[in-house]
Design a protein around this motif. Structure first.
Motif, PDB file in Angstrom:
ATOM      1  N   ILE A  89       0.842  -1.200   0.000  1.00  0.00           N
ATOM      2  CA  ILE A  89       0.000   0.000   0.000  1.00  0.00           C
ATOM      3  C   ILE A  89       0.876   1.248   0.000  1.00  0.00           C
ATOM      4  O   ILE A  89       1.800   1.375   0.822  1.00  0.00           O
ATOM      5  CB  ILE A  89      -0.929  -0.009   1.237  1.00  0.00           C
ATOM      6  N   GLU A  90       0.570   2.164  -0.938  1.00  0.00           N
ATOM      7  CA  GLU A  90       1.301   3.426  -1.013  1.00  0.00           C
ATOM      8  C   GLU A  90       1.121   4.219   0.279  1.00  0.00           C
ATOM      9  O   GLU A  90       0.025   4.299   0.782  1.00  0.00           O
ATOM     10  CB  GLU A  90       0.784   4.248  -2.202  1.00  0.00           C
ATOM     11  N   ALA A  91       2.150   4.817   0.803  1.00  0.00           N
ATOM     12  CA  ALA A  91       3.494   4.835   0.305  1.00  0.00           C
ATOM     13  C   ALA A  91       4.417   3.876   1.062  1.00  0.00           C
ATOM     14  O   ALA A  91       5.362   3.310   0.498  1.00  0.00           O
ATOM     15  CB  ALA A  91       4.067   6.250   0.464  1.00  0.00           C
ATOM     16  N   ILE A 150      -1.020  -8.805   1.855  1.00  0.00           N
ATOM     17  CA  ILE A 150      -1.047  -7.342   1.766  1.00  0.00           C
ATOM     18  C   ILE A 150      -0.126  -6.775   2.851  1.00  0.00           C
ATOM     19  O   ILE A 150      -0.217  -7.192   4.013  1.00  0.00           O
ATOM     20  CB  ILE A 150      -2.477  -6.798   1.942  1.00  0.00           C
ATOM     21  N   ILE A 151       0.736  -5.846   2.469  1.00  0.00           N
ATOM     22  CA  ILE A 151       1.705  -5.298   3.430  1.00  0.00           C
ATOM     23  C   ILE A 151       1.588  -3.779   3.498  1.00  0.00           C
ATOM     24  O   ILE A 151       1.496  -3.088   2.480  1.00  0.00           O
ATOM     25  CB  ILE A 151       3.147  -5.698   3.052  1.00  0.00           C
ATOM     26  N   ASP A 152       1.569  -3.262   4.728  1.00  0.00           N
ATOM     27  CA  ASP A 152       1.651  -1.819   4.969  1.00  0.00           C
ATOM     28  C   ASP A 152       2.497  -1.612   6.215  1.00  0.00           C
ATOM     29  O   ASP A 152       2.835  -2.568   6.911  1.00  0.00           O
ATOM     30  CB  ASP A 152       0.250  -1.225   5.148  1.00  0.00           C
ATOM     31  N   ASP A 153       2.827  -0.351   6.503  1.00  0.00           N
ATOM     32  CA  ASP A 153       3.644  -0.115   7.700  1.00  0.00           C
ATOM     33  C   ASP A 153       2.811  -0.126   8.968  1.00  0.00           C
ATOM     34  O   ASP A 153       3.270  -0.598  10.004  1.00  0.00           O
ATOM     35  CB  ASP A 153       4.430   1.205   7.583  1.00  0.00           C
ATOM     36  N   LEU A 161      -6.473  -0.906   4.957  1.00  0.00           N
ATOM     37  CA  LEU A 161      -6.310  -2.341   4.684  1.00  0.00           C
ATOM     38  C   LEU A 161      -7.592  -2.948   4.122  1.00  0.00           C
ATOM     39  O   LEU A 161      -7.545  -3.796   3.229  1.00  0.00           O
ATOM     40  CB  LEU A 161      -5.908  -3.092   5.962  1.00  0.00           C
ATOM     41  N   CYS A 162      -8.733  -2.508   4.644  1.00  0.00           N
ATOM     42  CA  CYS A 162      -9.998  -3.063   4.144  1.00  0.00           C
ATOM     43  C   CYS A 162     -10.203  -2.722   2.676  1.00  0.00           C
ATOM     44  O   CYS A 162     -10.687  -3.557   1.900  1.00  0.00           O
ATOM     45  CB  CYS A 162     -11.168  -2.554   4.984  1.00  0.00           C
ATOM     46  N   ALA A 163      -9.835  -1.497   2.296  1.00  0.00           N
ATOM     47  CA  ALA A 163      -9.947  -1.121   0.883  1.00  0.00           C
ATOM     48  C   ALA A 163      -9.019  -1.993   0.041  1.00  0.00           C
ATOM     49  O   ALA A 163      -9.385  -2.434  -1.054  1.00  0.00           O
ATOM     50  CB  ALA A 163      -9.608   0.356   0.706  1.00  0.00           C
ATOM     51  N   CYS A 178      -2.997  -9.993   6.024  1.00  0.00           N
ATOM     52  CA  CYS A 178      -2.418  -8.652   5.924  1.00  0.00           C
ATOM     53  C   CYS A 178      -1.330  -8.571   6.989  1.00  0.00           C
ATOM     54  O   CYS A 178      -1.500  -9.086   8.098  1.00  0.00           O
ATOM     55  CB  CYS A 178      -3.451  -7.566   6.214  1.00  0.00           C
ATOM     56  N   ALA A 179      -0.223  -7.920   6.654  1.00  0.00           N
ATOM     57  CA  ALA A 179       0.869  -7.788   7.615  1.00  0.00           C
ATOM     58  C   ALA A 179       1.263  -6.325   7.739  1.00  0.00           C
ATOM     59  O   ALA A 179       1.453  -5.631   6.739  1.00  0.00           O
ATOM     60  CB  ALA A 179       2.071  -8.615   7.166  1.00  0.00           C
TER      61      ALA A 179
END
Ligand SMILES: O=P(O)(O)OC[C@H]1O[C@H](OP(=O)(O)OP(=O)(O)O)[C@H](O)[C@@H]1O
Ligand SMILES: Nc1ncnc2[nH]cnc12
Length: 206
Positions: A89-91, A150-153, A161-163, A178-179
């Motif tokens: 996921i950006e950014a 799915i990875i985000d910070d 995350l849901c989107a 998701c992580a």
């Protein structure tokens, strides 16, 4: 368990933030790497606006050993699970996602803010603390039946995350997990979003 915004399309077509609905453990508390990861994250008060305690991962990136530990923990968790897509996921998901994808031998799919991707896209709106935002994904990046991580910070409300989950699922992918490196304490390290487990390494400091 009740979920809000799970399938998209809340008021004005914008999904409301979700509610945690399950139980997935954080990385093992005994893992000595986690303390170093937590300690390397800088907390900046009142950024970007008054009252927000901003958890800044750029300080973690300045420490190669800690950055590597972070990537390694994720790779160790997901290796051998048949994941062929890592979606970032950006950014800040663009920082942690690609090294994990390379180590897993998976493709990296960027989920971008509006009007950044040049090809045909599908879009998902979501609610932020104030206002709304949108994520987009290229059509054709994902094949039906593929397994995705799915990875985000950071996960705060979980709306982002849901989107992301909705985008992957609309394309026919199976989202395995998701992580996030950081999660708000209200998640207590254990949650599901849209029915998908969320794996969190360290708690957000507030
Ligand atoms: O769980 P949520 O409440 O949805 O918030 C989490 C999201 O907020 C931050 O991104 P931000 O929207 O600030 O975008 P940026 O990374 O482009 O700065 C963070 O990197 C997550 O993507
Ligand atoms: N407290 C926080 N720190 C960093 N990124 C965020 N995104 C949403 N809340 C955040």
């Amino acid at each position: 368990m009740v979920e809000r915004g799970g399938g998209g399309g809340g008021e004005n077509g914008v999904a409301a933030p979700p509610v945690a609905d399950g139980a997935v453990p954080v990385a093992g508390v005994e893992d000595p790497r986690l303390q170093g990861i937590s300690a390397a994250i800088r907390v900046v008060p009142h950024f970007p606006k008054p009252g927000i305690m901003f958890n800044d991962i750029t300080t973690l990136l300045l420490r190669p050993k800690v950055f590597k530990d972070t990537v390694d923990i994720l790779v160790e968790r997901y290796r051998g699970m048949g994941i062929s897509i890592v979606a970032g996921i950006e950014a800040r998901g663009f920082i942690f996602g690609p090294p994990v994808a390379l180590a897993l031998g998976a493709k990296f799919v960027p989920l971008r803010k509006p009007k950044k991707l040049p090809g045909q896209v599908i879009s998902e709106n979501y609610v932020l603390e104030y206002g709304t935002d949108c994520l987009e994904m290229h059509v054709g990046a994902v094949q039906p039946g593929e397994h995705a991580l799915i990875i985000d910070d950071l996960v705060a409300t979980g709306g982002t995350l849901c989107a992301a989950i909705r985008l992957l699922e609309r394309a026919g992918a199976e989202v395995d997990e998701c992580a996030c490196i950081i999660g708000l304490p209200k998640f207590k390290g254990r949650c599901k979003l849209n029915g998908k487990p969320v794996y969190i390494l360290v708690e957000c400091r507030q």
